[in-house]
Design an enzyme around this catalytic site. Structure first.
Site, mmCIF file in Angstrom:
data_model
loop_
_atom_site.group_PDB
_atom_site.id
_atom_site.type_symbol
_atom_site.label_atom_id
_atom_site.label_comp_id
_atom_site.label_asym_id
_atom_site.label_seq_id
_atom_site.Cartn_x
_atom_site.Cartn_y
_atom_site.Cartn_z
ATOM 1 N N ASP A 9 65.364 33.685 64.193
ATOM 2 C CA ASP A 9 66.755 34.347 64.217
ATOM 3 C C ASP A 9 67.832 34.722 65.159
ATOM 4 O O ASP A 9 68.747 36.033 64.601
ATOM 5 C CB ASP A 9 67.299 34.864 62.631
ATOM 6 C CG ASP A 9 66.938 34.015 61.322
ATOM 7 O OD1 ASP A 9 66.346 32.729 61.666
ATOM 8 O OD2 ASP A 9 67.118 34.735 60.340
ATOM 9 N N LYS A 106 66.683 27.887 57.047
ATOM 10 C CA LYS A 106 66.004 28.454 56.377
ATOM 11 C C LYS A 106 67.447 28.866 55.674
ATOM 12 O O LYS A 106 68.465 29.646 56.291
ATOM 13 C CB LYS A 106 64.880 29.510 56.301
ATOM 14 C CG LYS A 106 64.965 30.752 57.003
ATOM 15 C CD LYS A 106 64.240 31.586 57.862
ATOM 16 C CE LYS A 106 64.903 32.388 58.619
ATOM 17 N NZ LYS A 106 65.876 32.830 58.031
ATOM 18 N N CYS A 151 63.390 38.842 58.726
ATOM 19 C CA CYS A 151 63.043 38.275 58.915
ATOM 20 C C CYS A 151 61.709 38.285 59.797
ATOM 21 O O CYS A 151 61.356 36.816 59.081
ATOM 22 C CB CYS A 151 64.027 37.241 59.019
ATOM 23 S SG CYS A 151 65.203 36.808 57.864
HETATM 24 C C1 VGL Z 1 68.120 38.054 57.983
HETATM 25 C C2 VGL Z 1 69.530 39.686 56.619
HETATM 26 C C3 VGL Z 1 69.374 38.483 55.563
HETATM 27 C C4 VGL Z 1 67.551 38.389 59.443
HETATM 28 C C5 VGL Z 1 68.618 37.158 57.384
HETATM 29 O O1 VGL Z 1 67.481 37.069 60.023
HETATM 30 O O2 VGL Z 1 66.757 39.383 59.133
HETATM 31 N N1 VGL Z 1 68.177 39.739 57.668
HETATM 32 N N2 VGL Z 1 69.434 37.031 56.088
#
Ligand code: VGL
Ligand code: ZN
Length: 197
Positions: A9, A106, A151
């Site tokens: 991410d 995702k 994540c």
């Molecule tokens: C994430 C919160 C919501 C992350 C993704 O990438 O850690 N955290 N969505």
């Protein structure tokens, strides 16, 4: 062993100026790029939510970072982030995304969040990444990216449970660290047999 780098991410919304900015999220990009050459495979994940996602505080008229009870358990309510097709959902402009063999998205189910690259937050709906890795003969993973305590943490613990040899390179991660989440994540990863370096 066949060793993959799993980059979690590294998207604009998790970098400074983004909707769910992680302090120093952009600092790790050059070193993640440099690390890519050391692996047999490079896989990127991309948080990819439809507008009005059930993990968004705005969807429930609630405050960001409050908690809600979902059918699958407690869920943090986040600011709107990583909306499909938005600039915020794009990878950081300097991330060497061209080097990736595979990009796995995702969090696209409106009703279920997905911190982990392997299973949605119901802990049963698979993303397909396990099958992809196994069919490529990948048995060892190093995780880097954002955010350490969400994540990266969930992906690392699931990977260890699935039998992969898992390392998290914490120097190439940054954390949200909300309400003790970083300390809890580190403990959970160690308990799951994840190597933290
Ligand atoms: C994430 C919160 C919501 C992350 C993704 O990438 O850690 N955290 N969505
Ligand atoms: Zn998300």
């Amino acid at each position: 062993m066949t060793h993959a780098l799993l980059v979690i991410d590294v998207q604009n919304d998790f970098c400074p100026g983004g909707a769910l900015a992680v302090t120093g999220g952009d600092e790790i990009v050059p070193r993640i790029n440099a690390a890519m050459a050391d692996f047999d495979a490079v896989i990127l994940t991309q948080d990819w939510h439809p507008a009005g996602h059930s993990s968004f505080a705005s969807t429930h008229d609630a405050d960001p970072m409050s908690m809600i009870e979902m059918p699958y358990g407690p869920q943090v309510l986040w600011p709107d982030h990583c909306i499909q097709g938005s600039i915020g959902a794009q990878f950081h402009a300097n991330l060497a995304a061209d080097q990736a063999d595979m990009i796995i998205r995702k969090g696209y189910d409106p009703a279920i969040d997905s911190y982990s690259a392997f299973f949605e937050n119901d802990k049963t709906t698979a993303t397909g990444l396990d099958g992809y890795l196994r069919t490529r003969g990948i048995d060892r993973l190093t995780l880097v990216g954002l955010a350490t305590d969400f994540c990266v943490n969930y992906s690392a613990v699931d990977a260890a449970k699935l039998g992969f040899d898992v390392t998290v390179n914490t120097a190439l991660c940054r954390a949200i660290d909300f309400d003790g989440s970083l300390a809890a994540a580190k403990g959970g990863m160690i308990d799951a047999g994840v190597n933290l370096i």
